[in-house]
Design a protein around this motif. Structure first.
Motif, PDB file in Angstrom:
ATOM      1  N   THR A   1       2.362  -2.145  -8.682  1.00 35.34           N
ATOM      2  CA  THR A   1       3.570  -1.936  -7.891  1.00 35.34           C
ATOM      3  C   THR A   1       3.819  -3.023  -7.029  1.00 35.34           C
ATOM      4  N   THR A   2       2.807  -3.720  -6.311  1.00 36.85           N
ATOM      5  CA  THR A   2       3.128  -4.778  -5.654  1.00 36.85           C
ATOM      6  C   THR A   2       3.548  -5.990  -6.404  1.00 36.85           C
TER       7      THR A   2
ATOM      8  N   HIS B   1      -0.021   4.878 -16.420  1.00 41.75           N
ATOM      9  CA  HIS B   1      -1.424   5.221 -16.626  1.00 41.75           C
ATOM     10  C   HIS B   1      -1.699   5.859 -17.934  1.00 41.75           C
TER      11      HIS B   1
HETATM   12  N1  LIG Z   1       3.207  -2.461   2.399  1.00 40.18           N
HETATM   13  C1  LIG Z   1       1.571  -2.532   2.254  1.00 40.18           C
HETATM   14  N2  LIG Z   1       0.753  -2.610   3.264  1.00 40.18           N
HETATM   15  C2  LIG Z   1      -0.652  -2.784   3.209  1.00 40.18           C
HETATM   16  N3  LIG Z   1      -1.283  -2.520   2.053  1.00 40.18           N
HETATM   17  C3  LIG Z   1      -0.436  -2.302   1.153  1.00 40.18           C
HETATM   18  C4  LIG Z   1       0.960  -2.240   0.819  1.00 40.18           C
HETATM   19  N4  LIG Z   1       1.600  -2.112  -0.336  1.00 40.18           N
HETATM   20  C5  LIG Z   1       0.283  -2.054  -1.052  1.00 40.18           C
HETATM   21  N5  LIG Z   1      -0.851  -1.861  -0.328  1.00 40.18           N
HETATM   22  C6  LIG Z   1      -2.023  -2.013  -0.856  1.00 40.18           C
HETATM   23  O1  LIG Z   1      -2.139  -3.108  -2.136  1.00 40.18           O
HETATM   24  C7  LIG Z   1      -3.061  -2.506  -3.011  1.00 40.18           C
HETATM   25  C8  LIG Z   1      -2.205  -2.525  -4.191  1.00 40.18           C
HETATM   26  O2  LIG Z   1      -1.300  -1.335  -4.017  1.00 40.18           O
HETATM   27  P1  LIG Z   1      -0.323  -1.138  -5.390  1.00 40.18           P
HETATM   28  O3  LIG Z   1       0.687  -0.083  -4.963  1.00 40.18           O
HETATM   29  O4  LIG Z   1       0.389  -2.377  -5.960  1.00 40.18           O
HETATM   30  O5  LIG Z   1      -1.127  -0.575  -6.396  1.00 40.18           O
HETATM   31  P2  LIG Z   1      -0.801  -0.052  -7.901  1.00 40.18           P
HETATM   32  O6  LIG Z   1      -1.517  -0.706  -8.878  1.00 40.18           O
HETATM   33  O7  LIG Z   1       0.576   0.166  -7.959  1.00 40.18           O
HETATM   34  O8  LIG Z   1      -1.621   1.335  -7.874  1.00 40.18           O
HETATM   35  P3  LIG Z   1      -1.166   2.812  -8.362  1.00 40.18           P
HETATM   36  O9  LIG Z   1      -1.394   3.079  -9.946  1.00 40.18           O
HETATM   37  O10 LIG Z   1      -1.865   3.825  -7.672  1.00 40.18           O
HETATM   38  O11 LIG Z   1       0.377   2.983  -8.281  1.00 40.18           O
HETATM   39  C9  LIG Z   1      -3.355  -1.152  -2.522  1.00 40.18           C
HETATM   40  O12 LIG Z   1      -4.742  -1.125  -2.037  1.00 40.18           O
HETATM   41  C10 LIG Z   1      -2.476  -0.701  -1.541  1.00 40.18           C
HETATM   42  O13 LIG Z   1      -3.160   0.357  -0.604  1.00 40.18           O
END
Ligand SMILES: Nc1ncnc2c1ncn2[C@@H]1O[C@H](COP(=O)(O)OP(=O)(O)OP(=O)(O)O)[C@@H](O)[C@H]1O
Ligand SMILES: [Mg+2]
Lengths: 230, 351
Positions: free
Chosen positions: A43-44, A188
């Protein structure tokens, strides 16, 4: 042809490294899946491409020309890069038709066609807040589609959907594929990913672990260890 | 809701017509009250636009109300001086023989009316731009609006600023060259206020049912989503904020000639808070709700002020608690929920 070129991307939240030295390309004509365990940074990555999160370093280029990391989220959307969020977000107080109209930047001619595509053609007057979960997911896809984006990013489009709805979503994505459109899907559901994706990138702790066909990812030792084998 | 809106407009129009056609049926006090209530209703509509539709709670709309009020008061004093030669009280009190330079031009009504709009647009535009640009929202925004109105109050309390200080301005004698004590003038002011309220209601209704209105609601419900769909929300929020401020200023412009006085207490934070209470009680997010809330609350307040003013704070607080606990959408909930809300009153069957 490359639609989005991500090069040397680093994202930090305080001391936490969410993405480390990530490089990948998203091509026109492909459906590119991004998979990986929770917290991998999927998501990031979409947040950076759509201008919601600023990287510490690295570049994100659209069509080899426009540097996206300096544009606002509004400007990036206007450039044709659209996304559906992980948490379904439609405008609850407005009707299905009004949601689609907003998505299409006011172009009413696209509403009917988009509504047909997402199977909500006979529900245009219905308040979006009263839709089922699956219908909300589709409506959100429809809002993103209504502006005919060149780059379409879908964050977990089948989360919480029934098997039947998942099948329909896979068909929808197949019809959206086209030589002038790049599609990114974060998901997923591995069977779904295998059905729709031409290529997958596996992320783990902010780094690329694997890139290639889904069938090969399923055989990859590392991918099995950190993700598929759990 | 459309039917309720039409009913509210019809009642307002009927009251204006009654004042015009059969004034002898109404006491001068009633006519004056109707005019003041119309100004309050307009103020409530202005807050509902920004709070109910755009989701931005201003706890300092008294600021814009006071801009209209002060400007019209300055106009009335200068106009009075020109017609009757009456020197404003605060000038005598301060021992000034000449007006400060910024009082120039106020004898002209078009200048005062235009200045109200320009000044309000400048203040609300600047404040809105800075806040929305740096994405200040929610409670923080509300607190800053409240702080701002408080600062304005402190400023206006000073006697040397040339706006009447803590005594404010009063003693308005003529308006448009006519004696303000004339019942005809009082009727015209009331009718004018009601007509402007109706016009503002129709304008706002057009706006909220338009495409822009839907974007405002979308921005309230999920601003990030709207931005990701390619909309610049700064312009949207700034536009509706400034429109709301101008409507509040117009309300103040109508109110002060009818109440006959303005002083810095209009800028006190609790006055601004009370506007939000009217809207909450009437039902925010519906223009008719704002009108009903303002008229109902202030109607009760007017009625009590002659009988038992000390009860007012308790009644107001009681109303707030009732709305928060039982009717989150204000009195409009009464219409919607009647059958279910009253169900517990009916005897249970089959037992
Ligand atoms: N705004 C933020 N501030 C601090 N930490 C963040 C922020 N956004 C995301 N994170 C952290 O960055 C990491 C990556 O998050 P991300 O949402 O990109 O994961 P993801 O791959 O999309 O996971 P999921 O499959 O659970 O959606 C996680 O550990 C999350 O807690
Ligand atoms: Mg995610």
């Amino acid at each position: 042809m490359i639609a989005i070129d991500v090069a040397g991307l680093n994202v930090r939240f305080g001391a936490f490294r969410a993405i480390t030295d990530l490089s990948l390309t998203i091509d026109y004509g492909e459906v590119h899946a991004i998979i990986g365990p929770n917290g991998a940074g999927k998501t990031t990555l979409l947040d950076v491409i759509s201008g919601l999160t600023r990287p510490v370093s690295g570049r994100v280029t659209l069509d080899g020309a426009r540097e996206l990391t300096r544009l606002s989220d509004t400007a990036i959307a206007r450039a044709g890069v659209r996304r559906k969020f992980q948490k379904p977000s439609v405008f609850m107080a407005l009707s299905v038709g009004e949601n689609l109209e907003i998505g299409g930047l006011g172009d009413a001619s696209l509403i009917d066609e988009t509504a047909r595509l997402i199977g909500l053609a006979d529900q245009l007057q219905r308040p979006a807040g009263t839709l089922s979960h699956g219908q909300k997911q589709w409506l959100e896809i429809g809002m993103v589609l209504a502006a005919r984006p060149r780059v379409l990013m879908l964050d977990e489009p089948v989360a919480g959907l029934t098997d039947g709805e998942t099948d329909l979503t896979a068909e929808l994505i197949a019809t959206l594929r086209g030589p002038d459109r790049a599609i990114v899907v974060v998901e997923h559901d591995m069977d779904f990913v295998e059905r729709i994706a031409d290529r997958v990138t596996v992320l783990h702790e902010g780094r690329t672990l694997f890139e290639g066909a889904m069938a090969d990812a399923r055989q990859d030792r590392q991918v099995i260890d950190v993700y598929l084998g759990r | 809701m459309t039917r309720l809106f039409a009913a509210v407009v019809a009642v307002l129009a009927a009251v204006a017509a009654l004042i015009a056609v059969a004034p002898e049926l109404l006491s001068p006090y009633l006519v004056n009250s109707a005019g003041q209530l119309a100004a309050f209703a307009l103020l409530a509509v202005s807050l509902d636009l920004i709070w109910g539709y755009a989701g931005i709670l201003s706890l300092g709309h008294g600021l814009y109300f006071a801009i209209g009020g002060y400007v019209v008061a300055m106009h009335l004093l200068k106009h009075g001086l020109a017609v009757t030669g009456r020197v404003p009280d605060f000038m005598q009190f301060m021992g000034w023989s000449e007006f400060p330079f910024y009082w120039a031009g106020f004898e002209s009504f078009p200048y005062a009316a235009g200045l109200t709009v320009v000044l309000t647009l400048a203040m609300s535009g600047l404040f809105g731009f800075v806040s929305f640009r740096s994405r200040v929202g929610g409670v923080y925004f509300s607190i800053i609006t409240q702080a701002l109105v408080y600062v304005a109050m402190l400023l206006m309390f000073r006697n040397d600023t040339g706006f009447g200080g803590n005594n404010g301005m009063t003693g308005f004698s003529v308006i448009f060259g006519r004696d303000m004590a004339d019942p005809f003038v009082s009727r015209m002011l009331a009718i004018g206020s009601i007509v402007i309220l109706i016009a503002a209601l129709l304008l706002c209704r057009r706006l909220v049912t338009s495409r822009v209105g839907r974007l405002v609601v979308a921005c309230r419900d999920d601003e990030a989503r709207l931005r990701s769909l390619g909309y610049g929300t700064l312009r949207l929020k700034l536009g509706i904020w400034c429109l709301s401020a101008v409507l509040a200023a117009v309300a103040g412009f109508l109110y002060v000639p009818q109440v006959g006085i303005i002083n810095p207490r209009l800028l006190s934070p609790d006055v601004s808070l009370e506007i939000a209470v009217w809207v909450a009680i009437g039902g925010r997010g519906a223009l008719s709700g704002a009108v009903i809330g303002a008229i109902l609350v202030n109607g009760v307040k007017f009625w009590l002020s002659a009988r038992a003013p000390e009860l007012w704070p308790f009644i107001l607080s009681g109303l707030v608690v009732l709305v928060v606990m039982a009717f989150p959408n204000g009195l409009l909930d009464l219409g919607r929920l009647r059958p279910r809300a009253l169900k517990f009153l009916r005897p249970a069957r089959g037992t």
